[in-house]
Design a protein around this motif. Structure first.
Motif, PDB file in Angstrom:
ATOM      1  N   ASP A  21       0.836  -0.933   0.181  1.00  0.00           N
ATOM      2  CA  ASP A  21       0.472  -0.663   0.347  1.00  0.00           C
ATOM      3  C   ASP A  21       0.512   0.840   0.296  1.00  0.00           C
ATOM      4  OD1 ASP A  21      -2.026   1.211   0.217  1.00  0.00           O
ATOM      5  OD2 ASP A  21      -2.204   1.453   1.960  1.00  0.00           O
ATOM      6  N   PRO A  22       1.237   1.833  -0.962  1.00  0.00           N
ATOM      7  CA  PRO A  22       2.204   2.349  -0.977  1.00  0.00           C
ATOM      8  C   PRO A  22       2.042   4.076  -0.970  1.00  0.00           C
ATOM      9  CG  PRO A  22       1.996   2.403  -3.754  1.00  0.00           C
ATOM     10  CD  PRO A  22       1.641   1.272  -2.249  1.00  0.00           C
ATOM     11  N   LEU A  23       0.723   4.814  -0.726  1.00  0.00           N
ATOM     12  CA  LEU A  23      -0.264   5.625  -0.694  1.00  0.00           C
ATOM     13  C   LEU A  23      -0.397   5.526   0.833  1.00  0.00           C
ATOM     14  CD1 LEU A  23      -2.735   6.546  -3.133  1.00  0.00           C
ATOM     15  CD2 LEU A  23      -0.612   7.700  -2.858  1.00  0.00           C
ATOM     16  N   GLY A  24       0.033   4.797   1.601  1.00  0.00           N
ATOM     17  CA  GLY A  24      -0.832   4.324   2.685  1.00  0.00           C
ATOM     18  C   GLY A  24       0.511   4.537   3.677  1.00  0.00           C
ATOM     19  N   GLU A  25       2.069   4.481   2.914  1.00  0.00           N
ATOM     20  CA  GLU A  25       3.366   4.424   3.300  1.00  0.00           C
ATOM     21  C   GLU A  25       3.469   6.159   3.442  1.00  0.00           C
ATOM     22  OE1 GLU A  25       5.760   2.023   5.015  1.00  0.00           O
ATOM     23  OE2 GLU A  25       3.808   1.079   4.923  1.00  0.00           O
ATOM     24  N   ILE A  26       2.721   6.385   2.576  1.00  0.00           N
ATOM     25  CA  ILE A  26       3.200   7.684   1.825  1.00  0.00           C
ATOM     26  C   ILE A  26       2.484   9.048   3.496  1.00  0.00           C
ATOM     27  CG2 ILE A  26       2.717  10.417   0.535  1.00  0.00           C
ATOM     28  CD1 ILE A  26       3.142   7.875  -2.052  1.00  0.00           C
ATOM     29  N   ALA A  27       1.357   8.084   3.027  1.00  0.00           N
ATOM     30  CA  ALA A  27       0.237   9.033   4.482  1.00  0.00           C
ATOM     31  C   ALA A  27       1.318   9.059   6.131  1.00  0.00           C
ATOM     32  CB  ALA A  27      -0.876   8.543   4.860  1.00  0.00           C
ATOM     33  N   LYS A  28       2.189   8.623   6.023  1.00  0.00           N
ATOM     34  CA  LYS A  28       2.725   7.803   7.518  1.00  0.00           C
ATOM     35  C   LYS A  28       3.737   9.787   7.141  1.00  0.00           C
ATOM     36  CE  LYS A  28       3.022   3.345   7.835  1.00  0.00           C
ATOM     37  NZ  LYS A  28       3.684   1.773   7.790  1.00  0.00           N
ATOM     38  N   ASN A  29       3.696  10.326   6.400  1.00  0.00           N
ATOM     39  CA  ASN A  29       5.100  11.414   6.213  1.00  0.00           C
ATOM     40  C   ASN A  29       4.474  12.770   5.884  1.00  0.00           C
ATOM     41  OD1 ASN A  29       7.784   9.782   7.127  1.00  0.00           O
ATOM     42  ND2 ASN A  29       6.694   8.317   5.728  1.00  0.00           N
ATOM     43  N   HIS A  30       3.929  12.179   4.512  1.00  0.00           N
ATOM     44  CA  HIS A  30       3.397  13.405   4.281  1.00  0.00           C
ATOM     45  C   HIS A  30       1.704  13.663   4.234  1.00  0.00           C
ATOM     46  CE1 HIS A  30       7.236  14.493   2.378  1.00  0.00           C
ATOM     47  NE2 HIS A  30       7.596  12.799   1.970  1.00  0.00           N
ATOM     48  N   SER A  31       0.819  14.937   4.385  1.00  0.00           N
ATOM     49  CA  SER A  31      -0.646  14.319   4.548  1.00  0.00           C
ATOM     50  C   SER A  31      -1.613  14.810   3.163  1.00  0.00           C
ATOM     51  CB  SER A  31      -1.351  15.663   4.698  1.00  0.00           C
ATOM     52  OG  SER A  31      -2.330  16.005   4.721  1.00  0.00           O
ATOM     53  N   ILE A  32      -1.405  13.494   2.790  1.00  0.00           N
ATOM     54  CA  ILE A  32      -2.298  13.223   0.894  1.00  0.00           C
ATOM     55  C   ILE A  32      -3.226  14.615   0.586  1.00  0.00           C
ATOM     56  CG2 ILE A  32      -3.028  11.382  -0.766  1.00  0.00           C
ATOM     57  CD1 ILE A  32      -1.709   9.717   0.448  1.00  0.00           C
ATOM     58  N   PRO A  33      -4.357  14.787   1.570  1.00  0.00           N
ATOM     59  CA  PRO A  33      -5.323  15.746   1.434  1.00  0.00           C
ATOM     60  C   PRO A  33      -4.581  16.991   0.992  1.00  0.00           C
ATOM     61  CG  PRO A  33      -6.106  14.318   2.946  1.00  0.00           C
ATOM     62  CD  PRO A  33      -5.047  14.180   2.769  1.00  0.00           C
ATOM     63  N   VAL A  34      -3.844  17.591   1.820  1.00  0.00           N
ATOM     64  CA  VAL A  34      -3.200  19.045   1.797  1.00  0.00           C
ATOM     65  C   VAL A  34      -2.465  19.015   0.775  1.00  0.00           C
ATOM     66  CG1 VAL A  34      -1.823  20.034   2.702  1.00  0.00           C
ATOM     67  CG2 VAL A  34      -2.791  19.210   4.585  1.00  0.00           C
ATOM     68  N   MET A  35      -1.448  18.115   0.613  1.00  0.00           N
ATOM     69  CA  MET A  35      -0.869  18.062  -0.908  1.00  0.00           C
ATOM     70  C   MET A  35      -1.216  18.243  -2.455  1.00  0.00           C
ATOM     71  SD  MET A  35       2.136  19.214   0.667  1.00  0.00           S
ATOM     72  CE  MET A  35       2.705  19.745  -0.619  1.00  0.00           C
ATOM     73  N   ASP A  36      -2.188  17.196  -1.835  1.00  0.00           N
ATOM     74  CA  ASP A  36      -3.104  17.134  -3.383  1.00  0.00           C
ATOM     75  C   ASP A  36      -3.922  18.412  -4.017  1.00  0.00           C
ATOM     76  OD1 ASP A  36      -2.820  14.626  -3.917  1.00  0.00           O
ATOM     77  OD2 ASP A  36      -4.810  13.569  -2.961  1.00  0.00           O
ATOM     78  N   ARG A  37      -4.100  19.269  -2.109  1.00  0.00           N
ATOM     79  CA  ARG A  37      -4.914  20.156  -2.548  1.00  0.00           C
ATOM     80  C   ARG A  37      -3.973  21.541  -3.359  1.00  0.00           C
ATOM     81  NH1 ARG A  37      -6.371  25.410   1.231  1.00  0.00           N
ATOM     82  NH2 ARG A  37      -8.475  26.346  -0.361  1.00  0.00           N
ATOM     83  N   ARG A  85      10.541   3.271  -9.459  1.00  0.00           N
ATOM     84  CA  ARG A  85       9.322   1.646 -10.181  1.00  0.00           C
ATOM     85  C   ARG A  85       8.001   1.625  -8.990  1.00  0.00           C
ATOM     86  NH1 ARG A  85       9.592  -2.658  -5.958  1.00  0.00           N
ATOM     87  NH2 ARG A  85      10.888  -1.955  -4.125  1.00  0.00           N
ATOM     88  N   HIS A  86       8.454   2.451  -7.587  1.00  0.00           N
ATOM     89  CA  HIS A  86       7.457   3.163  -6.914  1.00  0.00           C
ATOM     90  C   HIS A  86       6.112   3.938  -7.427  1.00  0.00           C
ATOM     91  CE1 HIS A  86       8.843   0.789  -3.650  1.00  0.00           C
ATOM     92  NE2 HIS A  86      10.198   0.964  -3.984  1.00  0.00           N
ATOM     93  N   ALA A  87       7.157   4.830  -8.342  1.00  0.00           N
ATOM     94  CA  ALA A  87       6.003   5.662  -9.467  1.00  0.00           C
ATOM     95  C   ALA A  87       5.433   5.394  -9.932  1.00  0.00           C
ATOM     96  CB  ALA A  87       6.546   7.280  -9.792  1.00  0.00           C
ATOM     97  N   GLN A  88       5.678   4.019 -11.378  1.00  0.00           N
ATOM     98  CA  GLN A  88       5.163   3.592 -11.917  1.00  0.00           C
ATOM     99  C   GLN A  88       4.020   3.058 -11.139  1.00  0.00           C
ATOM    100  OE1 GLN A  88       8.196   0.397 -14.148  1.00  0.00           O
ATOM    101  NE2 GLN A  88       6.270   0.214 -15.389  1.00  0.00           N
ATOM    102  N   LYS A  89       3.988   1.812 -10.250  1.00  0.00           N
ATOM    103  CA  LYS A  89       3.164   1.587  -9.699  1.00  0.00           C
ATOM    104  C   LYS A  89       1.615   2.723  -9.727  1.00  0.00           C
ATOM    105  CE  LYS A  89       1.681  -1.448  -6.056  1.00  0.00           C
ATOM    106  NZ  LYS A  89       2.260  -2.305  -4.655  1.00  0.00           N
ATOM    107  N   ILE A  90       1.772   3.603  -8.557  1.00  0.00           N
ATOM    108  CA  ILE A  90       1.153   4.927  -8.364  1.00  0.00           C
ATOM    109  C   ILE A  90       0.266   4.897  -9.278  1.00  0.00           C
ATOM    110  CG2 ILE A  90       0.579   7.273  -7.636  1.00  0.00           C
ATOM    111  CD1 ILE A  90       3.153   5.821  -4.965  1.00  0.00           C
ATOM    112  N   LEU A  91       1.664   6.063 -10.766  1.00  0.00           N
ATOM    113  CA  LEU A  91       0.852   6.042 -11.570  1.00  0.00           C
ATOM    114  C   LEU A  91       0.090   5.816 -12.765  1.00  0.00           C
ATOM    115  CD1 LEU A  91       3.886   8.652 -11.544  1.00  0.00           C
ATOM    116  CD2 LEU A  91       1.792   9.121 -11.164  1.00  0.00           C
TER     117      LEU A  91
END
Length: 253
Positions: A21-37, A85-91
């Motif tokens: 769950d790469p987005l779950g890992e990202i959410a431990k270090n960045h706020s996804i809703p904040v950075m999406d905005r 390789r993680h970017a490829q999976k997410i994008l």
């Protein structure tokens, strides 16, 4: 050992891991809703079909909602290519169609002058000891009128007080042993950006409710209503500057 070498080794080891769950890992270090905005706000500043350089683009997750039809083209540059390789999976299909990736160093970007309409960087230049050189490189590759934004960790009043209460010292500048060099955003860096761009800098303070250092990360998850609320708090700088985890500098060439 050179902090840059230490960081490369540290980040390469992380990049080689497999995350279900790469987005779950990202959410431990960045706020996804904040950075999406923040990403949406930045894109609204740009001309149609703009070409964007993401310095330290890593997993490329900021661009996962950019539709190919929008015409935007993003180039990720990272000194740890294993991250791609993680970017490829997410994008997914966006990778290579609208987002490309290239290994490179923020201090010596592999592009000619006036190549990009915008430069975006999130919590990368804070790890570059020669901040001025990295900013000059960003300026060099920008077209006239191009937009630059850099997000770095902030040292808000709230965090300083909480660290003092706990009897701990807030890391402001220097090497984090066996990890990386880190310098939080400050007035000197703001002055550097203003000198290079020869224009005033617009500041913004983000991630008010997201503080991994304090184990406060609930608002970081994608779709979090608390994260959406957090994203809106940046519109109130008198408040957000006192509590926000991030500080950004925006400038125009």
């Amino acid at each position: 050992m050179d902090p840059a070498c230490t960081e490369r080794r540290f980040r390469t080891e992380l990049a080689r891991k497999t995350w279900t769950d790469p987005l779950g890992e990202i959410a431990k270090n960045h706020s996804i809703p904040v950075m999406d905005r923040e990403c949406r706000r930045f894109l609204h500043e740009l001309p149609p079909k703009a070409t964007i350089l993401d310095i330290g683009g890593s997993w490329g997750w900021h661009w996962r909602n950019v539709e190919a039809a929008s015409g935007f083209r993003v180039i990720l540059v990272d000194f740890v290519p294993e991250n791609f390789r993680h970017a490829q999976k997410i994008l997914g299909p966006l990778f290579r169609r609208s987002v490309a990736a290239l290994g490179g160093d923020a201090r010596n970007l592999p592009f000619g002058e006036n190549s990009f309409d915008a430069v975006w960087s999130v919590q990368t230049l804070q790890h570059v000891q020669d901040f001025s050189r990295a900013c000059r490189e960003a300026w060099r590759v920008l077209k006239p009128g191009g937009k630059f934004i850099n997000y770095s960790l902030h040292a808000p009043v709230l965090l300083k007080i909480l660290y003092r209460i706990r009897g701990k010292k807030l890391h402001r500048e220097g090497e984090v042993p066996d990890r990386f060099y880190l310098r939080r955003a400050d007035q000197e860096q703001k002055s550097i950006v203003e000198q290079i761009f020869q224009k005033s800098v617009r500041e913004r303070f983000t991630e008010c409710l997201f503080h991994p250092d304090l184990r406060v990360t609930r608002s970081g998850k994608e779709g979090s209503w608390l994260g959406v609320l957090d994203a809106s708090l940046a519109d109130f700088p008198c408040f957000s500057s006192l509590i926000a985890r991030q500080r950004s500098f925006f400038a125009v060439k």
